[in-house]
Design a protein around this motif. Structure first.
Motif, PDB file in Angstrom:
ATOM      1  N   ARG A  87       5.698 -10.453 -17.004  1.00  0.00           N
ATOM      2  CA  ARG A  87       4.585  -9.504 -16.846  1.00  0.00           C
ATOM      3  C   ARG A  87       4.120  -9.439 -15.383  1.00  0.00           C
ATOM      4  O   ARG A  87       3.904  -8.353 -14.843  1.00  0.00           O
ATOM      5  CB  ARG A  87       3.419  -9.911 -17.746  1.00  0.00           C
ATOM      6  N   ALA A  88       3.988 -10.588 -14.746  1.00  0.00           N
ATOM      7  CA  ALA A  88       3.537 -10.622 -13.352  1.00  0.00           C
ATOM      8  C   ALA A  88       4.553  -9.955 -12.429  1.00  0.00           C
ATOM      9  O   ALA A  88       4.188  -9.232 -11.497  1.00  0.00           O
ATOM     10  CB  ALA A  88       3.290 -12.068 -12.915  1.00  0.00           C
ATOM     11  N   TRP A  89       5.826 -10.187 -12.683  1.00  0.00           N
ATOM     12  CA  TRP A  89       6.896  -9.614 -11.864  1.00  0.00           C
ATOM     13  C   TRP A  89       6.891  -8.090 -11.972  1.00  0.00           C
ATOM     14  O   TRP A  89       6.932  -7.381 -10.965  1.00  0.00           O
ATOM     15  CB  TRP A  89       8.242 -10.194 -12.299  1.00  0.00           C
ATOM     16  N   LEU A  90       6.841  -7.582 -13.204  1.00  0.00           N
ATOM     17  CA  LEU A  90       6.841  -6.130 -13.401  1.00  0.00           C
ATOM     18  C   LEU A  90       5.592  -5.485 -12.789  1.00  0.00           C
ATOM     19  O   LEU A  90       5.678  -4.421 -12.170  1.00  0.00           O
ATOM     20  CB  LEU A  90       6.947  -5.793 -14.896  1.00  0.00           C
ATOM     21  N   LEU A  91       4.445  -6.141 -12.941  1.00  0.00           N
ATOM     22  CA  LEU A  91       3.212  -5.611 -12.359  1.00  0.00           C
ATOM     23  C   LEU A  91       3.292  -5.620 -10.829  1.00  0.00           C
ATOM     24  O   LEU A  91       2.897  -4.653 -10.169  1.00  0.00           O
ATOM     25  CB  LEU A  91       2.002  -6.418 -12.839  1.00  0.00           C
ATOM     26  N   ALA A  92       3.814  -6.696 -10.258  1.00  0.00           N
ATOM     27  CA  ALA A  92       3.937  -6.776  -8.793  1.00  0.00           C
ATOM     28  C   ALA A  92       4.875  -5.691  -8.266  1.00  0.00           C
ATOM     29  O   ALA A  92       4.613  -5.101  -7.208  1.00  0.00           O
ATOM     30  CB  ALA A  92       4.419  -8.159  -8.382  1.00  0.00           C
ATOM     31  N   LEU A  93       5.947  -5.401  -8.996  1.00  0.00           N
ATOM     32  CA  LEU A  93       6.865  -4.338  -8.576  1.00  0.00           C
ATOM     33  C   LEU A  93       6.154  -2.988  -8.611  1.00  0.00           C
ATOM     34  O   LEU A  93       6.232  -2.208  -7.653  1.00  0.00           O
ATOM     35  CB  LEU A  93       8.101  -4.318  -9.481  1.00  0.00           C
TER      36      LEU A  93
END
Length: 197
Positions: A87-93
């Motif tokens: 979730r954090a990775w997708l949001l950061a992207l």
């Protein structure tokens, strides 16, 4: 000419190229403009980058690598559970792309043009991002949080399913009302689909 104390490096050339591209755009920016901004001859620039295309590819790669490096840190955070990491990775992207498009639209348009010319840099960037996602999925499978027979194929599917939130072709939709809610709904759906039964 550049002061003798300042050595001409590839990094200095790339920084100057970014400024020249911001000022003139990709259609009008030349190697001579970059050399002028550095106070050197264009031959000095060509000693570091053999062609204008090589210089443009390098500046594009540098721009894409900024996003990859930030995301790599999230992908490697072993202290976070795999779903939180995903979730954090997708949001950061999504946020990185949204900021690039909104904070400096001229430079974003320039890099979108350059990326279409620099297939090698873009292919490498996409492979890196999918590799990071595959690492997160693999960690989820190993911990028993996710189910996936093939983490790389799953990572590609997750990347494609979220394309609307990171593909530059959709940048006009990123600031529309409800875009964040739609992103959250897609990520919730993907997380539910990955969870082990």
């Amino acid at each position: 000419m550049a002061p003798p104390s300042e050595v001409l490096t590839a990094e200095r050339i790339l920084e100057a190229t970014e400024e020249v591209l911001r000022r003139y755009g990709p259609a009008k920016a030349t190697v001579v403009d970059v050399a002028r901004a550095l106070g050197v001859s264009h031959g000095s620039v060509y000693r570091h980058f053999r062609t204008k295309a090589a210089l443009r590819e390098a500046v594009t790669k540098r721009w894409l690598d900024r996003t990859s490096e930030a995301l790599a840190g999230i992908a490697a955070e072993a202290a976070r559970g795999p779903e939180d990491r995903l979730r954090a990775w997708l949001l950061a992207l999504f946020e990185a792309k949204r900021h690039k498009a909104g904070d400096d639209p001229e430079l974003f348009a320039t890099y979108t043009t350059l990326a279409s010319e620099s297939s090698g840099a873009v292919d490498e960037h996409l492979a890196d991002l999918i590799g990071q996602l595959a690492d997160i999925v693999r960690a989820g499978v190993e911990s028993g949080d996710f189910t996936s027979a093939d983490p790389v194929t799953t990572a590609r599917a997750v990347f494609q399913a979220t394309a609307r939130f990171h593909d530059p072709g959709y940048h006009r939709e990123w600031e529309l009302p409800g875009a964040q809610d739609e992103f959250d709904a897609v990520v919730d759906l993907l997380a539910r689909g990955l969870r082990a039964a």
